[in-house]
Design a protein around this motif. Structure first.
Motif, PDB file in Angstrom:
ATOM      1  N   ILE A  89      -5.866   5.405  -3.754  1.00 18.68           N
ATOM      2  CA  ILE A  89      -5.205   6.692  -3.570  1.00 18.68           C
ATOM      3  C   ILE A  89      -6.150   7.836  -3.894  1.00 18.68           C
ATOM      4  O   ILE A  89      -6.951   7.754  -4.819  1.00 18.68           O
ATOM      5  CB  ILE A  89      -3.981   6.802  -4.492  1.00 18.68           C
ATOM      6  CG1 ILE A  89      -3.078   5.564  -4.359  1.00 18.68           C
ATOM      7  CG2 ILE A  89      -3.178   8.069  -4.187  1.00 18.68           C
ATOM      8  CD1 ILE A  89      -2.460   5.388  -3.002  1.00 18.68           C
ATOM      9  N   PHE A  90      -6.065   8.902  -3.110  1.00 22.28           N
ATOM     10  CA  PHE A  90      -6.821  10.104  -3.457  1.00 22.28           C
ATOM     11  C   PHE A  90      -5.996  11.324  -3.054  1.00 22.28           C
ATOM     12  O   PHE A  90      -5.098  11.249  -2.209  1.00 22.28           O
ATOM     13  CB  PHE A  90      -8.187  10.124  -2.771  1.00 22.28           C
ATOM     14  CG  PHE A  90      -8.137  10.059  -1.274  1.00 22.28           C
ATOM     15  CD1 PHE A  90      -8.078  11.218  -0.511  1.00 22.28           C
ATOM     16  CD2 PHE A  90      -8.179   8.835  -0.615  1.00 22.28           C
ATOM     17  CE1 PHE A  90      -8.039  11.157   0.867  1.00 22.28           C
ATOM     18  CE2 PHE A  90      -8.140   8.766   0.763  1.00 22.28           C
ATOM     19  CZ  PHE A  90      -8.062   9.925   1.517  1.00 22.28           C
ATOM     20  N   GLU A  91      -6.304  12.461  -3.671  1.00 22.76           N
ATOM     21  CA  GLU A  91      -5.564  13.689  -3.376  1.00 22.76           C
ATOM     22  C   GLU A  91      -6.049  14.243  -2.048  1.00 22.76           C
ATOM     23  O   GLU A  91      -7.244  14.292  -1.776  1.00 22.76           O
ATOM     24  CB  GLU A  91      -5.768  14.713  -4.491  1.00 22.76           C
ATOM     25  CG  GLU A  91      -4.810  15.889  -4.405  1.00 22.76           C
ATOM     26  CD  GLU A  91      -4.779  16.709  -5.698  1.00 22.76           C
ATOM     27  OE1 GLU A  91      -3.958  17.621  -5.782  1.00 22.76           O
ATOM     28  OE2 GLU A  91      -5.582  16.403  -6.601  1.00 22.76           O
ATOM     29  N   SER A  92      -5.104  14.640  -1.225  1.00 25.18           N
ATOM     30  CA  SER A  92      -5.464  15.156   0.097  1.00 25.18           C
ATOM     31  C   SER A  92      -5.967  16.588  -0.023  1.00 25.18           C
ATOM     32  O   SER A  92      -6.058  17.154  -1.111  1.00 25.18           O
ATOM     33  CB  SER A  92      -4.259  15.091   1.034  1.00 25.18           C
ATOM     34  OG  SER A  92      -3.294  16.043   0.633  1.00 25.18           O
ATOM     35  N   SER A  93      -6.289  17.174   1.113  1.00 20.23           N
ATOM     36  CA  SER A  93      -6.805  18.542   1.113  1.00 20.23           C
ATOM     37  C   SER A  93      -5.762  19.539   0.621  1.00 20.23           C
ATOM     38  O   SER A  93      -6.110  20.626   0.167  1.00 20.23           O
ATOM     39  CB  SER A  93      -7.273  18.921   2.523  1.00 20.23           C
ATOM     40  OG  SER A  93      -6.209  18.788   3.453  1.00 20.23           O
ATOM     41  N   ARG A  94      -4.502  19.156   0.705  1.00 18.80           N
ATOM     42  CA  ARG A  94      -3.442  20.020   0.199  1.00 18.80           C
ATOM     43  C   ARG A  94      -3.101  19.614  -1.233  1.00 18.80           C
ATOM     44  O   ARG A  94      -2.749  18.471  -1.492  1.00 18.80           O
ATOM     45  CB  ARG A  94      -2.195  19.914   1.073  1.00 18.80           C
ATOM     46  CG  ARG A  94      -2.421  20.372   2.506  1.00 18.80           C
ATOM     47  CD  ARG A  94      -1.145  20.285   3.304  1.00 18.80           C
ATOM     48  NE  ARG A  94      -1.326  20.738   4.672  1.00 18.80           N
ATOM     49  CZ  ARG A  94      -0.367  20.788   5.585  1.00 18.80           C
ATOM     50  NH1 ARG A  94       0.869  20.408   5.240  1.00 18.80           N
ATOM     51  NH2 ARG A  94      -0.601  21.213   6.808  1.00 18.80           N
ATOM     52  N   VAL A  95      -3.204  20.546  -2.152  1.00 21.88           N
ATOM     53  CA  VAL A  95      -2.968  20.249  -3.560  1.00 21.88           C
ATOM     54  C   VAL A  95      -1.552  19.708  -3.761  1.00 21.88           C
ATOM     55  O   VAL A  95      -0.578  20.262  -3.250  1.00 21.88           O
ATOM     56  CB  VAL A  95      -3.159  21.527  -4.418  1.00 21.88           C
ATOM     57  CG1 VAL A  95      -2.850  21.232  -5.888  1.00 21.88           C
ATOM     58  CG2 VAL A  95      -4.577  22.049  -4.278  1.00 21.88           C
ATOM     59  N   GLU A 128      -0.550  16.791  -2.707  1.00 19.10           N
ATOM     60  CA  GLU A 128      -0.267  15.745  -1.742  1.00 19.10           C
ATOM     61  C   GLU A 128      -1.295  14.618  -1.894  1.00 19.10           C
ATOM     62  O   GLU A 128      -2.454  14.869  -2.204  1.00 19.10           O
ATOM     63  CB  GLU A 128      -0.297  16.290  -0.306  1.00 19.10           C
ATOM     64  CG  GLU A 128       0.831  17.252  -0.017  1.00 19.10           C
ATOM     65  CD  GLU A 128       0.951  17.554   1.472  1.00 19.10           C
ATOM     66  OE1 GLU A 128       0.093  17.079   2.242  1.00 19.10           O
ATOM     67  OE2 GLU A 128       1.892  18.262   1.851  1.00 19.10           O
ATOM     68  N   TYR A 129      -0.838  13.402  -1.686  1.00 16.30           N
ATOM     69  CA  TYR A 129      -1.719  12.239  -1.848  1.00 16.30           C
ATOM     70  C   TYR A 129      -1.641  11.346  -0.611  1.00 16.30           C
ATOM     71  O   TYR A 129      -0.630  11.323   0.089  1.00 16.30           O
ATOM     72  CB  TYR A 129      -1.306  11.427  -3.084  1.00 16.30           C
ATOM     73  CG  TYR A 129      -1.512  12.161  -4.385  1.00 16.30           C
ATOM     74  CD1 TYR A 129      -2.673  11.993  -5.135  1.00 16.30           C
ATOM     75  CD2 TYR A 129      -0.547  13.053  -4.857  1.00 16.30           C
ATOM     76  CE1 TYR A 129      -2.861  12.678  -6.324  1.00 16.30           C
ATOM     77  CE2 TYR A 129      -0.732  13.751  -6.036  1.00 16.30           C
ATOM     78  CZ  TYR A 129      -1.892  13.553  -6.765  1.00 16.30           C
ATOM     79  OH  TYR A 129      -2.079  14.250  -7.942  1.00 16.30           O
ATOM     80  N   ARG A 130      -2.719  10.617  -0.392  1.00 17.59           N
ATOM     81  CA  ARG A 130      -2.727   9.677   0.718  1.00 17.59           C
ATOM     82  C   ARG A 130      -3.524   8.432   0.329  1.00 17.59           C
ATOM     83  O   ARG A 130      -4.299   8.452  -0.639  1.00 17.59           O
ATOM     84  CB  ARG A 130      -3.314  10.282   1.986  1.00 17.59           C
ATOM     85  CG  ARG A 130      -4.742  10.771   1.864  1.00 17.59           C
ATOM     86  CD  ARG A 130      -5.375  10.901   3.231  1.00 17.59           C
ATOM     87  NE  ARG A 130      -5.646   9.597   3.826  1.00 17.59           N
ATOM     88  CZ  ARG A 130      -6.171   9.415   5.029  1.00 17.59           C
ATOM     89  NH1 ARG A 130      -6.435  10.457   5.794  1.00 17.59           N
ATOM     90  NH2 ARG A 130      -6.408   8.211   5.491  1.00 17.59           N
ATOM     91  N   THR A 131      -3.297   7.380   1.053  1.00 15.37           N
ATOM     92  CA  THR A 131      -4.019   6.134   0.783  1.00 15.37           C
ATOM     93  C   THR A 131      -5.311   6.090   1.595  1.00 15.37           C
ATOM     94  O   THR A 131      -5.490   6.841   2.553  1.00 15.37           O
ATOM     95  CB  THR A 131      -3.177   4.912   1.179  1.00 15.37           C
ATOM     96  OG1 THR A 131      -2.989   4.914   2.603  1.00 15.37           O
ATOM     97  CG2 THR A 131      -1.830   4.921   0.481  1.00 15.37           C
ATOM     98  N   ARG A 166       4.037   7.441   7.111  1.00 14.81           N
ATOM     99  CA  ARG A 166       2.858   6.744   7.615  1.00 14.81           C
ATOM    100  C   ARG A 166       2.146   7.599   8.648  1.00 14.81           C
ATOM    101  O   ARG A 166       2.779   8.139   9.562  1.00 14.81           O
ATOM    102  CB  ARG A 166       3.254   5.403   8.236  1.00 14.81           C
ATOM    103  CG  ARG A 166       2.063   4.581   8.726  1.00 14.81           C
ATOM    104  CD  ARG A 166       2.518   3.232   9.259  1.00 14.81           C
ATOM    105  NE  ARG A 166       1.398   2.440   9.754  1.00 14.81           N
ATOM    106  CZ  ARG A 166       1.502   1.215  10.252  1.00 14.81           C
ATOM    107  NH1 ARG A 166       2.701   0.650  10.321  1.00 14.81           N
ATOM    108  NH2 ARG A 166       0.438   0.566  10.683  1.00 14.81           N
ATOM    109  N   GLY A 167       0.847   7.734   8.479  1.00 16.43           N
ATOM    110  CA  GLY A 167       0.068   8.460   9.475  1.00 16.43           C
ATOM    111  C   GLY A 167       0.034   7.691  10.784  1.00 16.43           C
ATOM    112  O   GLY A 167       0.195   6.474  10.798  1.00 16.43           O
ATOM    113  N   VAL A 188       0.838  -1.208   0.000  1.00 15.19           N
ATOM    114  CA  VAL A 188       0.000   0.000   0.000  1.00 15.19           C
ATOM    115  C   VAL A 188       0.867   1.250   0.000  1.00 15.19           C
ATOM    116  O   VAL A 188       0.625   2.203  -0.747  1.00 15.19           O
ATOM    117  CB  VAL A 188      -0.947   0.002   1.221  1.00 15.19           C
ATOM    118  CG1 VAL A 188      -1.676   1.340   1.329  1.00 15.19           C
ATOM    119  CG2 VAL A 188      -1.959  -1.130   1.108  1.00 15.19           C
ATOM    120  N   ARG A 189       1.925   1.249   0.813  1.00 14.78           N
ATOM    121  CA  ARG A 189       2.845   2.391   0.857  1.00 14.78           C
ATOM    122  C   ARG A 189       3.508   2.610  -0.500  1.00 14.78           C
ATOM    123  O   ARG A 189       3.628   3.745  -0.969  1.00 14.78           O
ATOM    124  CB  ARG A 189       3.902   2.135   1.922  1.00 14.78           C
ATOM    125  CG  ARG A 189       4.938   3.257   2.072  1.00 14.78           C
ATOM    126  CD  ARG A 189       6.153   2.743   2.813  1.00 14.78           C
ATOM    127  NE  ARG A 189       6.778   1.636   2.062  1.00 14.78           N
ATOM    128  CZ  ARG A 189       7.518   0.699   2.633  1.00 14.78           C
ATOM    129  NH1 ARG A 189       7.717   0.682   3.934  1.00 14.78           N
ATOM    130  NH2 ARG A 189       8.061  -0.257   1.887  1.00 14.78           N
TER     131      ARG A 189
END
Length: 219
Positions: free
Chosen positions: A137-143, A145-148, A189-190, A121-122
Motif C-alpha cells: 500500500i502507498f498513499e496516492s497523489s491525493r492526500v 487516499e491510498y492504493r495498492t 478497483r481501478g 489485496v483489496r
C-alpha cells in the motif's frame, strides 16, 4: 504358424511397440527441455539463487489455449494453410516448465486462487495500520487516499516448435489491476489493463533468442 513363430512374432511386435514408446518419450523430453530453455531465455522466472521472490499468483497455473496467428505461422514456420499453429497443452503444469526446481510455488495460481488473492489485496486497504505487508500500500497523489501496488497476472500458451527446434512461438496475456481507497473509506478497483501478444524465438548457436514480439491487443 507354429509356437516358435508365434513367440518370434510377439517379440518382434513388442520390440516395435517399445521402440515407438521410447521415441515418443524421448521426443517429449526434448520438448520439455527446449520449453524450459526457451522460457528461461524469455525471463519468466528470477535466476536461480536470486533472493527476491515473485508476487503471489504472478502466473496462471494452466496453459492458455490459442493458436499463433496465420501471418506469423506463414512468416516464421512456412505454414500455408488458412489457420495458425496450435501447440497441444502438455501434461506438464506451467510451474514444472517455469520453475522445475520448485523454488517459488506461490507464484502459480488457478483462476479461483487468483480471485482469492485479489480479494485479499483489496481487503488490505480497509485499515493500512493493520497490514502485515505495508509494501503493498502507498498513499496516492491525493492526500488521504491510498492504493495498492499493481497486481500482475501472466498467462502463456505452450510454445509451438518447428521440427528442428530452431524456431518457436507462444502467446502471452498480461493483466494488471489495482485497488484504491478514497478519503471517505470507499474501496474500488481501478480499471484493469490487458496486453495480449505473440512472441517469436529463434535458436542461434544453441541459444534461444527473441526475434519479435507483436502486440495483438491492448487496453
Amino acid at each position: 504358424m507354429n509356437f516358435k513363430h508365434h513367440i518370434a512374432t510377439a517379440f518382434a511386435l513388442a520390440a516395435i511397440l517399445f521402440s515407438g514408446v521410447a521415441l515418443a518419450e524421448e521426443s517429449e523430453e526434448r520438448v520439455v527441455k527446449e520449453a524450459i530453455a526457451l522460457f528461461r531465455a524469455f525471463g519468466v522466472m528470477h535466476p536461480k539463487g536470486t533472493p527476491n521472490s515473485l508476487p503471489r499468483c504472478f502466473y496462471v497455473a494452466s496453459w492458455k489455449s490459442g493458436s499463433i496467428p496465420e501471418g506469423y505461422s506463414r512468416k516464421y514456420f512456412g505454414i500455408k494453410a488458412l489457420a495458425g499453429l496450435t501447440a497441444e497443452a502438455p501434461e506438464n503444469e506451467v510451474r514444472k516448465i517455469f520453475d522445475p526446481e520448485g523454488q517459488q510455488p506461490d507464484a502459480f495460481c488457478t483462476e479461483e486462487e487468483f480471485q482469492e488473492h485479489l480479494n485479499a489485496v483489496r481487503d488490505m486497504l480497509k485499515d493500512e495500520h493493520k497490514l502485515a505487508d505495508k509494501s503493498w500500500i502507498f498513499e496516492s497523489s491525493r492526500v488521504g487516499e491510498y492504493r495498492t501496488r499493481d497486481v500482475l497476472h501472466k498467462e502463456f500458451s505452450f510454445p509451438v516448435f518447428d521440427t528442428k527446434f530452431r524456431r518457436a512461438a507462444f502467446l502471452v496475456n498480461i493483466s494488471e489491476s489495482y485497488f484504491r481507497r478514497s478519503k471517505d473509506g470507499g474501496i474500488g478497483r481501478g480499471a484493469p489493463e490487458f496486453l495480449y501478444a505473440v512472441v517469436i524465438f529463434e535458436k542461434r548457436n544453441g541459444v534461444w533468442r527473441e526475434i519479435e514480439t507483436s502486440v495483438l491487443g491492448q487496453t
